[in-house]
Scaffold this motif. Structure first.
Motif, PDB file in Angstrom:
ATOM      1  N   LEU A   1      23.767  -8.265   2.514  1.00 26.78           N
ATOM      2  CA  LEU A   1      24.215  -7.241   1.571  1.00 26.78           C
ATOM      3  C   LEU A   1      23.038  -6.429   1.052  1.00 26.78           C
ATOM      4  CD1 LEU A   1      26.935  -9.234  -0.381  1.00 26.78           C
ATOM      5  CD2 LEU A   1      27.318  -7.239   1.088  1.00 26.78           C
ATOM      6  N   ALA A   2      21.952  -7.109   0.768  1.00 19.02           N
ATOM      7  CA  ALA A   2      20.768  -6.398   0.288  1.00 19.02           C
ATOM      8  C   ALA A   2      20.255  -5.414   1.338  1.00 19.02           C
ATOM      9  CB  ALA A   2      19.674  -7.397  -0.093  1.00 19.02           C
ATOM     10  N   GLU A   3      20.265  -5.852   2.610  1.00 24.90           N
ATOM     11  CA  GLU A   3      19.812  -4.965   3.687  1.00 24.90           C
ATOM     12  C   GLU A   3      20.774  -3.795   3.872  1.00 24.90           C
ATOM     13  OE1 GLU A   3      17.480  -3.491   6.884  1.00 24.90           O
ATOM     14  OE2 GLU A   3      17.108  -4.731   5.099  1.00 24.90           O
ATOM     15  N   LEU A   4      22.066  -4.088   3.731  1.00 24.90           N
ATOM     16  CA  LEU A   4      23.060  -3.021   3.827  1.00 24.90           C
ATOM     17  C   LEU A   4      22.833  -1.967   2.747  1.00 24.90           C
ATOM     18  CD1 LEU A   4      25.669  -1.723   4.882  1.00 24.90           C
ATOM     19  CD2 LEU A   4      26.960  -3.310   3.415  1.00 24.90           C
ATOM     20  N   GLU A   5      22.623  -2.420   1.530  1.00 27.87           N
ATOM     21  CA  GLU A   5      22.403  -1.472   0.429  1.00 27.87           C
ATOM     22  C   GLU A   5      21.135  -0.661   0.653  1.00 27.87           C
ATOM     23  OE1 GLU A   5      24.568  -0.686  -1.953  1.00 27.87           O
ATOM     24  OE2 GLU A   5      25.861  -2.023  -0.760  1.00 27.87           O
ATOM     25  N   ARG A   6      20.104  -1.301   1.165  1.00 29.89           N
ATOM     26  CA  ARG A   6      18.866  -0.576   1.426  1.00 29.89           C
ATOM     27  C   ARG A   6      19.095   0.526   2.461  1.00 29.89           C
ATOM     28  NH1 ARG A   6      15.020   0.146   4.938  1.00 29.89           N
ATOM     29  NH2 ARG A   6      15.982  -1.227   6.489  1.00 29.89           N
ATOM     30  N   ARG A   7      19.788   0.172   3.541  1.00 31.36           N
ATOM     31  CA  ARG A   7      20.025   1.150   4.601  1.00 31.36           C
ATOM     32  C   ARG A   7      20.946   2.279   4.137  1.00 31.36           C
ATOM     33  NH1 ARG A   7      18.843  -0.522  10.113  1.00 31.36           N
ATOM     34  NH2 ARG A   7      17.654  -2.470  10.064  1.00 31.36           N
ATOM     35  N   ARG A   8      21.974   1.921   3.366  1.00 30.41           N
ATOM     36  CA  ARG A   8      22.857   2.965   2.834  1.00 30.41           C
ATOM     37  C   ARG A   8      22.101   3.907   1.905  1.00 30.41           C
ATOM     38  NH1 ARG A   8      28.639  -0.028   1.400  1.00 30.41           N
ATOM     39  NH2 ARG A   8      29.473   0.017   3.544  1.00 30.41           N
ATOM     40  N   ALA A   9      21.257   3.332   1.057  1.00 31.51           N
ATOM     41  CA  ALA A   9      20.481   4.156   0.132  1.00 31.51           C
ATOM     42  C   ALA A   9      19.559   5.096   0.896  1.00 31.51           C
ATOM     43  CB  ALA A   9      19.679   3.268  -0.816  1.00 31.51           C
TER      44      ALA A   9
END
Length: 527
Positions: free
Chosen positions: A25-33
Motif C-alpha cells: 500500500l505504501a508503494e502504491l501511494e508513492r507511485r500514485r503520488a
C-alpha cells in the motif's frame, strides 16, 4: 501455538522477499503520488503562470464531475534511464462521461518531457483508441505535445509503437466497428501525434495562442533549412482560415471544452445509435422578418445567419469552419429539437459563390451527417460555381464532383429551400432535385437557371448586342441588354419548374421553417 511449535502470526508472516500489504500500500501511494504530480511543482507552476491548464485539469473540465476512470496511471517510460521521471509516460488516458454518455479521453501532459510520445505512451493511446472503436464510445484527444520522443523512437523497430502483426492500433482505425465521433483539441504548440489525430477527426478545436503542424520550427529548420515560427507554421492564419484543418478557434481552453461538450450533444455515441433529440425551442427571430432580411435584388448582400435564426430552434446553431471558405455557412443545428446539418450560401462573402474551398467545406459536413444519420438542410442563394484560373489551380471540378457524389449518395433526409436564386451546377450539387432530395421548395421570387440572367444575355445574344452597339452605340446596347435580361428573369421564375414537378412547392418566405419541418417529415423513412 500449533503442533509444529510455531505461532499463527509466524505462519502469516511473509516469506523472504515477499511484501506485506502495508508495504504494498505504501508503494502504491508513492507511485500514485508521483503520477499525480506529473512534471512536478515547478513545471506546473510555470504552465499556470502562462495561463495553461495541466492535463488532468483539462480532463476535469471536459467530463462530468467524478466520472473519469483513468487507465494506465502507473505507466512510465520503458527506458531505464528515464523510468518514473516520465510519470504516466506523458499522457493521461481513460473513460468519463459527457452529459451522462461515455467518452474515451487522451490528454498529453506537456509538463512531462514536453509531452513527447514514447513507446509506452503510444501504447496507452492505442489502447484507449481501440477501446473507443470496439465499444462505440466517442473519442476526445487533447493535444499539447512536442512530437515523437527521441531517442525512444529511433531504430528500425520504431513503427512497433503503431502496432505489430496484430494490426494497426495507433489511431484505433482498424478495430473501429462503427463510426464514432472523433474530436481533437489543440491546447498548445502541438506537433506530431495531435496533427494525425486532427486529420482523423470530425471536429478540431484550437485555443488562441496555439499551433498545430506535423513538425515544429526547430525540426523544420534542421531538415529543410527554412526559418519559421509556431504562428507561421501552424497558427490560425494557416490552419483556421487558409486550410480549414482546424474547425473552430476559441478564446480560452474553457471555451474549447464547452464547444466539445456542445458538439457531442448533436451526435450519437456511434453510427448505430439515433442522434439525440432535445425539447424544441422557438426560433430566435420571428418568421415574418424573413420578408425584410433577404433583399429582393439578387446581387445585394446580407448575412444568411439571420435567416438561420428564423428557421432553426433558438440558440441551436453551432457553426463549423466560420473563418474558412466564408462564401458558405455550414454547421449543426436543431429543428423541433432534432439535430440537423445545415448548408447555406453566404451572400455577404463573395456573393455566396461555390468555390473549391467551399465545396470541400460542404463535403465535410455532408460526410459527417451521412456517417451519423443527421438530416441535411440546404438553404440556397446560389450564384453559381467560381470559374477562372485560380479555381482551376484549386481543382474546382474535382472538388465539385466529390461534393456532388457525397450528396447524391447520402441516404439521410435532405431538404432544400431556394431563397433567392439557384444557378448552374452549384444548384444541383447543393441538394437540387436531381440529388435524391426529399423536398425541394422555392420562394416565389426565386430564380432558377443555368446561369445568372445578365451573364446569360451576353452569352446567348452576343451578336445582337454587338450589332446594336455598332448601329446605336453603347447606350443602344445597354438598352437591348436590359430588355433581354427582363425576358430572362421571367424564364427563370420558379413557376415552370413547379409546373413540371421539379419543385415540390413554392412557399411564402415566412413559411420557410414550416417547409423544413414538412421536408423532414417527408424524408424520414422507416429504413
Amino acid at each position: 501455538m500449533s503442533d509444529t511449535g510455531t505461532t499463527r502470526d509466524d505462519r502469516d508472516a511473509p516469506a523472504p522477499g515477499e511484501v506485506t500489504k502495508q508495504e504494498g500500500l505504501a508503494e502504491l501511494e508513492r507511485r500514485r503520488a508521483a503520477a499525480l504530480a506529473m512534471g512536478g511543482e515547478e513545471r506546473l507552476a510555470a504552465r499556470a503562470a502562462a495561463g495553461r491548464l495541466n492535463a488532468r485539469e483539462r480532463v476535469a473540465l471536459l467530463v462530468d464531475p467524478g466520472s473519469f476512470v483513468e487507465l494506465g496511471m502507473l505507466a512510465h517510460s520503458d527506458r531505464e534511464e528515464v523510468g518514473e521521471r516520465a510519470p504516466a509516460d506523458a499522457v493521461v488516458t481513460g473513460v468519463g462521461t459527457v452529459e451522462g454518455r461515455k467518452v474515451c479521453v487522451i490528454a498529453t501532459d506537456a509538463s512531462v518531457l514536453a509531452g513527447t510520445t514514447g513507446r509506452v505512451g503510444s501504447r496507452k493511446q492505442g489502447q484507449i483508441m481501440s477501446l473507443a472503436g470496439r465499444k462505440g464510445y466517442p473519442l476526445v484527444m487533447l493535444g499539447d505535445a512536442n512530437g515523437g520522443r527521441l531517442p525512444d523512437l529511433l531504430g528500425s523497430d520504431f513503427a512497433a509503437a503503431a502496432g505489430g502483426d496484430e494490426g494497426e492500433h495507433f489511431l484505433g482505425l482498424r478495430v473501429t466497428e462503427d463510426r464514432i465521433p472523433r474530436i481533437t483539441a489543440i491546447l498548445g504548440n502541438a506537433y506530431g501525434d495531435p496533427t494525425l489525430w486532427a486529420g482523423s477527426s470530425d471536429l478540431v478545436v484550437m485555443a488562441e495562442g496555439c499551433s498545430i503542424a506535423l513538425s515544429g520550427p526547430s525540426l523544420v529548420g534542421a531538415s529543410t533549412g527554412a526559418e519559421t515560427t509556431h504562428e507561421q507554421l501552424g497558427g490560425p492564419a494557416v490552419t483556421v482560415r487558409e486550410t480549414g484543418m482546424v474547425t473552430r478557434l476559441e478564446p480560452t481552453e474553457e471555451a474549447v471544452m464547452q464547444t466539445i461538450r456542445r458538439y457531442l450533444g448533436y451526435l450519437p455515441s456511434n453510427a448505430t445509435r439515433e442522434p439525440p433529440s432535445v425539447p424544441p425551442v422557438a426560433p430566435a427571430t420571428p418568421s415574418e422578418e424573413l420578408l425584410t432580411i433577404v433583399p429582393d435584388r439578387g446581387r445585394r448582400g446580407y448575412d444568411v445567419r439571420r435567416v438561420l435564426d428564423a428557421v432553426l430552434d433558438g440558440d441551436s446553431f453551432l457553426e463549423l469552419h466560420p473563418e474558412h471558405a466564408r462564401s458558405v455557412v455550414v454547421g449543426l443545428g436543431r429543428v423541433q429539437g432534432r439535430p440537423v446539418g445545415v448548408v447555406a450560401n453566404q451572400p455577404k462573402f463573395r456573393g455566396g459563390v461555390l468555390d473549391a474551398p467551399a465545396a470541400v467545406k460542404v463535403h465535410r459536413l455532408v460526410d459527417l451527417c451521412t456517417g451519423f444519420g443527421l438530416p441535411l438542410v440546404f438553404l440556397q442563394d446560389m450564384p453559381g460555381v467560381m470559374i477562372g484560373e485560380e479555381s482551376e489551380r484549386l481543382a474546382v471540378g474535382q472538388k465539385l464532383i466529390g461534393l456532388y457524389t457525397a450528396v447524391a449518395r447520402s441516404p439521410v433526409p435532405k431538404v432544400t429551400v431556394i431563397l433567392r436564386k439557384a444557378f448552374g451546377f452549384g444548384y444541383m450539387a447543393l441538394g437540387g432535385p436531381s440529388m435524391g432530395t426529399d423536398y425541394v421548395v422555392a420562394w416565389p421570387n426565386a430564380e432558377i437557371g443555368f446561369m445568372a440572367a445578365d451573364n446569360a444575355v451576353h452569352v446567348v445574344h452576343h451578336r445582337r448586342l454587338q450589332a446594336a452597339r455598332a448601329e446605336g452605340g453603347q447606350e443602344a446596347a445597354r438598352a437591348l441588354a436590359a430588355e433581354l435580361e427582363r425576358e430572362m428573369h421571367s424564364a427563370f421564375a420558379p413557376w415552370r419548374a413547379a409546373s413540371q414537378s421539379f419543385l415540390h412547392d413554392v412557399i411564402r418566405p415566412q413559411d420557410t421553417r414550416q417547409a423544413v419541418i414538412d421536408g423532414l417529415f417527408v424524408g424520414t423513412g422507416y429504413r
